[in-house]
Design an enzyme around this catalytic site. Sequence first.
Site, short mmCIF file in Angstrom:
data_model
loop_
_atom_site.label_atom_id
_atom_site.label_comp_id
_atom_site.label_asym_id
_atom_site.label_seq_id
_atom_site.Cartn_x
_atom_site.Cartn_y
_atom_site.Cartn_z
CG HIS A 283 0.97 2.60 -0.29
ND1 HIS A 283 1.57 2.41 -1.52
CD2 HIS A 283 -0.23 3.17 -0.55
CE1 HIS A 283 0.76 2.86 -2.47
NE2 HIS A 283 -0.33 3.33 -1.90
NE ARG A 284 -4.73 1.96 -0.35
CZ ARG A 284 -5.97 2.37 -0.58
NH1 ARG A 284 -6.64 1.88 -1.61
NH2 ARG A 284 -6.54 3.25 0.21
CE LYS B 74 -2.85 -5.31 -12.25
NZ LYS B 74 -1.94 -5.67 -13.35
CE LYS C 260 0.43 5.12 -15.18
NZ LYS C 260 0.92 4.32 -16.32
CE LYS D 261 5.38 -0.85 -16.64
NZ LYS D 261 4.01 -0.33 -16.76
CB SER E 253 -5.30 -4.13 -14.70
OG SER E 253 -4.65 -4.43 -15.91
CG ASP F 54 -9.55 7.09 -5.53
OD1 ASP F 54 -8.63 7.30 -4.71
OD2 ASP F 54 -10.39 7.95 -5.84
#
Length: 478
Positions: free
Chosen positions: A72-73, A77, A101, A113, A370, A106
């Site tokens: 979705h984004r 990560k 998370k 992972k 990060s 935000d």
Amino acid sequence: MTDQPTATTTEENKFYESFSRNFDNAAKYTKIDRGMLAQIKACNAVYQMQFPVEIDGEIEVIEAYRIQHSHHRLPTKGGIRYSSVVNQQEVMALASLMTFKCALVDVPFGGAKGGVRISPRNYTVKQLENITRRYTTELIKKKFIGPGIDVPAPDYGTSAREMGWIVDTYRILGGEDINASACVTGKPVQIGGIRGRTEATGRGVYYATREVLQDKELMNSINMPTGTAGKTIAIQGLGNVGSHTATICQKEGGMKIVSVSEYEGAIYSADGIDVEKLIKHRAETGSILDFEGAENMDDRFDTLYVECDVLIPAALENQLHADNADRVRAKIVAEAANGPITADGEKILLDNNVIIIPDLFANSGGVTVSYFEWLKNLDHVRFGRMDKRFNENTYISMVNLIERLTGEKVNVEEKLDLTKGGDEIDLVRSGLEETMITAYSSIRAEMKKSDIPDMRSAAYAVALNKVASDYSQLGVFP
């Protein structure tokens, strides 16, 4: 790609089962359509790989994974862990957790992972480098890594060293990409990393714990005075997360560490354990045992059961479960590790009026910093370079003006402190602190608005609503 397996109740996928139950519990407090919930819950891409590496003259086949939970984004990560117990269900749960998370704090990433099924202590540094570079090559071939695609980071069993090998391999094989440094975070500072990343997860745990301890309403519910000073802590795991959590809690929060456990055993001292001295002792002796002023405990898991204000499991998942959660004597459990409490264990703790600070919130410091590192790599400028001197000159002018108007002089040390511009690490810590405070406020607001009894369900509900909103904005769902 492999098909998504169905979570069962076997030992190796208790973590995924707990994630699934936590998700479903939180979903009840939202108004999200069932179809959208099913899409949000599912892992979008599961890549299982087997690759050969030469070890001591023989070929060893390494099992590894990279799982992208949500697109979705972008980029997705999440860290890469090296562990002999890595399995697909575990990595799926960790990837899923990363999505929520990121949404909670935000950070504009989808969750992912990675895992390599090895025990790092069984390999030399050169062998680990070969394994890491080979794993990275597999990710590049399948387009499972890149600044705008998927950005790994350190996790259990990995560090800045492995991230350095990854970015170097990406630069060699990934073509001429000006943003190549942003393909991974948690790198050494010298090759594009950011100051404050190594301590970030531990510092985030401290900020999360501090916010809870300052919450008068919550503290009244467990008959505990507010504030961090003098609060006792037991901490499981003295790795990167555990050591920084303990050190910061002790130095900045005035908290007392009464018990520490590690792979080799556990120690206890009612008078408190100096964590920095303990870390030095372990570096010299190879063990936390026989530390001066502390007693060795019979079992390394005994740290989980000592009487204290805050228990911080900072090791692996599934540490508190149906068979031992009733032995916990802490009033608060802060999940510095991912998934240290199973769903069954959580029910027991909540029934015993124990406050749980969920991993979704407590463990989010690493991905927050990060994100700062990723931005730094894309901007190609370190934080503070553009405005530090300007701010210092402005502050000096203000202090000089106050001195002239009042006729009083500020001593040299105070003046230096008052007029200091922000270095990179100052700005990183400030940004992390603001992120954790804002996230905590959103969790508490959701608890009150939706009458949610526990912090984990509220945190998931906040994150779920954000992810659902993103899907709607993308037009994926009407």
